[in-house]
Design a protein around this motif. Structure first.
Motif, PDB file in Angstrom:
ATOM      1  N   ARG A   1     120.908  13.239  26.378  1.00 57.81           N
ATOM      2  CA  ARG A   1     120.308  13.553  27.670  1.00 57.81           C
ATOM      3  C   ARG A   1     121.297  14.227  28.614  1.00 57.81           C
ATOM      4  NH1 ARG A   1     114.936  11.846  28.050  1.00 57.81           N
ATOM      5  NH2 ARG A   1     114.392  11.101  25.955  1.00 57.81           N
ATOM      6  N   VAL A   2     120.771  15.067  29.470  1.00 59.94           N
ATOM      7  CA  VAL A   2     121.578  15.748  30.482  1.00 59.94           C
ATOM      8  C   VAL A   2     121.497  14.962  31.780  1.00 59.94           C
ATOM      9  CG1 VAL A   2     121.944  17.882  31.773  1.00 59.94           C
ATOM     10  CG2 VAL A   2     121.119  17.984  29.406  1.00 59.94           C
ATOM     11  N   LEU A   3     122.647  14.572  32.316  1.00 60.66           N
ATOM     12  CA  LEU A   3     122.717  13.858  33.579  1.00 60.66           C
ATOM     13  C   LEU A   3     123.083  14.835  34.688  1.00 60.66           C
ATOM     14  CD1 LEU A   3     124.789  10.727  32.463  1.00 60.66           C
ATOM     15  CD2 LEU A   3     122.314  11.079  32.313  1.00 60.66           C
ATOM     16  N   VAL A   4     122.510  14.640  35.854  1.00 62.42           N
ATOM     17  CA  VAL A   4     122.780  15.512  36.998  1.00 62.42           C
ATOM     18  C   VAL A   4     123.220  14.665  38.186  1.00 62.42           C
ATOM     19  CG1 VAL A   4     121.839  17.235  38.573  1.00 62.42           C
ATOM     20  CG2 VAL A   4     121.032  17.150  36.200  1.00 62.42           C
ATOM     21  N   SER A   5     124.307  15.057  38.814  1.00 67.89           N
ATOM     22  CA  SER A   5     124.779  14.368  40.006  1.00 67.89           C
ATOM     23  C   SER A   5     123.898  14.787  41.183  1.00 67.89           C
ATOM     24  CB  SER A   5     126.246  14.723  40.275  1.00 67.89           C
ATOM     25  OG  SER A   5     126.735  14.034  41.399  1.00 67.89           O
TER      26      SER A   5
ATOM     27  N   ILE B   1     118.160  23.785  34.253  1.00 65.54           N
ATOM     28  CA  ILE B   1     118.100  22.830  33.150  1.00 65.54           C
ATOM     29  C   ILE B   1     116.669  22.682  32.655  1.00 65.54           C
ATOM     30  CG2 ILE B   1     118.625  20.449  32.474  1.00 65.54           C
ATOM     31  CD1 ILE B   1     120.626  20.379  34.810  1.00 65.54           C
ATOM     32  N   ARG B   2     116.528  22.573  31.344  1.00 65.76           N
ATOM     33  CA  ARG B   2     115.202  22.393  30.761  1.00 65.76           C
ATOM     34  C   ARG B   2     114.520  21.163  31.349  1.00 65.76           C
ATOM     35  NH1 ARG B   2     116.230  22.040  24.559  1.00 65.76           N
ATOM     36  NH2 ARG B   2     113.957  22.079  24.476  1.00 65.76           N
ATOM     37  N   PRO B   3     113.212  21.216  31.570  1.00 67.02           N
ATOM     38  CA  PRO B   3     112.492  20.119  32.235  1.00 67.02           C
ATOM     39  C   PRO B   3     112.693  18.757  31.575  1.00 67.02           C
ATOM     40  CG  PRO B   3     111.099  22.049  32.047  1.00 67.02           C
ATOM     41  CD  PRO B   3     112.322  22.345  31.237  1.00 67.02           C
ATOM     42  N   GLU B   4     112.788  18.729  30.240  1.00 63.22           N
ATOM     43  CA  GLU B   4     112.911  17.440  29.552  1.00 63.22           C
ATOM     44  C   GLU B   4     114.321  16.864  29.631  1.00 63.22           C
ATOM     45  OE1 GLU B   4     112.875  20.709  26.327  1.00 63.22           O
ATOM     46  OE2 GLU B   4     112.035  20.330  28.328  1.00 63.22           O
ATOM     47  N   ARG B   5     115.269  17.646  30.198  1.00 61.65           N
ATOM     48  CA  ARG B   5     116.656  17.192  30.368  1.00 61.65           C
ATOM     49  C   ARG B   5     117.259  16.674  29.045  1.00 61.65           C
ATOM     50  NH1 ARG B   5     117.695  16.121  36.003  1.00 61.65           N
ATOM     51  NH2 ARG B   5     116.583  17.788  37.086  1.00 61.65           N
TER      52      ARG B   5
ATOM     53  N   ALA C   1     123.036  25.262  25.324  1.00 58.25           N
ATOM     54  CA  ALA C   1     122.543  23.967  24.873  1.00 58.25           C
ATOM     55  C   ALA C   1     121.778  23.216  25.948  1.00 58.25           C
ATOM     56  CB  ALA C   1     123.712  23.107  24.387  1.00 58.25           C
ATOM     57  N   ILE C   2     121.960  23.584  27.219  1.00 53.89           N
ATOM     58  CA  ILE C   2     121.297  22.874  28.313  1.00 53.89           C
ATOM     59  C   ILE C   2     120.081  23.623  28.852  1.00 53.89           C
ATOM     60  CG2 ILE C   2     121.596  22.096  30.711  1.00 53.89           C
ATOM     61  CD1 ILE C   2     124.387  21.195  29.997  1.00 53.89           C
ATOM     62  N   SER C   3     120.204  24.935  29.014  1.00 47.80           N
ATOM     63  CA  SER C   3     119.061  25.710  29.526  1.00 47.80           C
ATOM     64  C   SER C   3     118.148  26.188  28.401  1.00 47.80           C
ATOM     65  CB  SER C   3     119.556  26.920  30.314  1.00 47.80           C
ATOM     66  OG  SER C   3     120.129  27.898  29.445  1.00 47.80           O
TER      67      SER C   3
ATOM     68  N   ILE D   1     127.383  17.907  36.132  1.00 43.45           N
ATOM     69  CA  ILE D   1     126.439  17.501  35.091  1.00 43.45           C
ATOM     70  C   ILE D   1     127.235  16.859  33.961  1.00 43.45           C
ATOM     71  CG2 ILE D   1     124.629  19.193  35.574  1.00 43.45           C
ATOM     72  CD1 ILE D   1     125.782  20.981  33.433  1.00 43.45           C
ATOM     73  N   ALA D   2     126.585  16.043  33.185  1.00 44.00           N
ATOM     74  CA  ALA D   2     127.236  15.363  32.068  1.00 44.00           C
ATOM     75  C   ALA D   2     126.182  15.066  31.008  1.00 44.00           C
ATOM     76  CB  ALA D   2     127.921  14.086  32.540  1.00 44.00           C
ATOM     77  N   LEU D   3     126.592  14.367  29.943  1.00 43.67           N
ATOM     78  CA  LEU D   3     125.686  14.027  28.857  1.00 43.67           C
ATOM     79  C   LEU D   3     125.681  12.528  28.619  1.00 43.67           C
ATOM     80  CD1 LEU D   3     126.748  16.807  26.293  1.00 43.67           C
ATOM     81  CD2 LEU D   3     124.882  16.899  27.962  1.00 43.67           C
TER      82      LEU D   3
END
Length: 328
Positions: free
Chosen positions: A271-275, A288-292, A207-209, A257-259
């Motif tokens: 949206r995908v959040l990245v620490s 992760i896909r560019p559009e996050r 679902a993320i990549s 990572i989180a949503l």
């Protein structure tokens, strides 16, 4: 195995001997339902729900609402008055008990209802009466038949041999016939059922990549991740699951990572959040896909529940570190 799961399993075994129940639910219900957490009902069903406390119930979707028929099983923990003060009541579901069927079970089989109380002597469906009730008792035999059709005894063996090019012939004598209630509380069985449903919901793609990698035998590499862990009262609902690659699953569980759903009015924009202070930018860009943006299941009923997303973000992202930086 955690204490909550042990307590749930023990309670389930103690409550097994008597009849079970039936809850009618539709995804577009006007009631404040969350099938893996609570079932809202009017006062007219107080007696029926009170009798179901401690018992297992099957969820059913009416024909006019969709094609699923009987679609899940859960155990009722307690009954409380709705805190909204609107005169409604809640049947609270035992944490860790909700489980969706591997295959939806139709109300009719060869033209005859699966529930004995809904059949005429000739096997044809009765009109009116019990079939109009949203909450009702369900004899043990009917309950077992429905569950066995939706969650077969040999589901683990089916999954283990699913991608074998030359599967060995099954030995009927090798299958240990576990009682329905024991099977529903066994973690290994539930993990297989959860994994199959989550993978299918996301079309066996991360679902993320967005990648749908498979090994040489055709087995998908994607895993099924719980958004809110079972040991933290998370359920085995698909809405508490994500299909993730092994690396992203590891990162998600550790709060790297989180949503997030920036606008509740646009629930499909997850949206995908990245620490950023823990995950190097080049690593995130590769995984992760560019559009996050999260790739959601085709069926809206399988989309991650906002409450589960929020729990993970507040309790896992940055592992509680308020200084954790993130990007979208």
């Amino acid at each position: 195995m955690n204490d909550a799961w042990l307590a749930f399993s023990a309670h389930a075994r103690l409550s097994a001997p008597h009849g079970q129940g039936f809850f009618l639910h539709r995804a577009d219900s006007i009631y404040d339902d969350a099938p893996d957490v609570r079932y809202e009902f009017p006062k007219a069903y107080l007696k029926a729900v009170r009798e179901a406390v401690g018992d297992w119930i099957v969820y059913y979707e009416p024909v006019k609402a969709g094609p699923r028929g009987y679609f899940a099983v859960a155990q009722v923990h307690e009954m409380i008055e709705s805190p909204s003060g609107n005169g409604m009541w809640w049947a609270m579901i035992s944490p860790g008990s909700y489980l969706e069927f591997d295959s939806f079970v139709p109300r009719l089989l060869h033209g005859s209802p699966l529930e004995v109380a809904l059949r005429e002597p000739d096997g044809s469906p009765k009109k009116g009466g019990a079939q109009q009730l949203a909450v009702r008792r369900l004899p043990d035999a009917d309950f077992a038949r429905i569950v066995n059709m939706g969650l077969p005894q040999d589901l683990e063996a089916i999954e283990a041999s699913r991608y074998d090019r030359k599967p060995e012939a099954a030995d009927p004598a090798a299958l240990f016939e576990r009682p329905v209630h024991e099977r529903l509380t066994r973690r290994a069985y539930r993990d297989v059922a959860f994994r199959r449903k989550v993978r299918a919901a996301y079309d066996e793609r991360c679902a993320i990549s967005g990648l749908g990698l498979r090994n040489g035998g055709g087995r998908p590499e994607v895993q099924a991740a719980h958004i809110r862990p079972v040991e933290e009262n998370g359920s085995d609902s698909v809405r508490n699951g994500l299909a993730l690659s092994a690396t992203l699953h590891w990162m998600f569980d550790r709060g790297l990572i989180a949503l997030d759903i920036p606008d509740p009015a646009i629930p499909w924009d997850v949206r995908v959040l990245v620490s950023d202070n823990k995950v190097p930018r080049d690593v995130a860009d590769r995984l992760i896909r560019p559009e996050r943006q999260l790739t959601l299941p085709k069926d809206r009923r399988d989309w991650p529940h906002p409450a589960n997303i929020q729990w993970h973000r507040e309790n896992r992202f940055g592992m509680g570190d308020p200084s954790a930086l993130f990007s979208r």
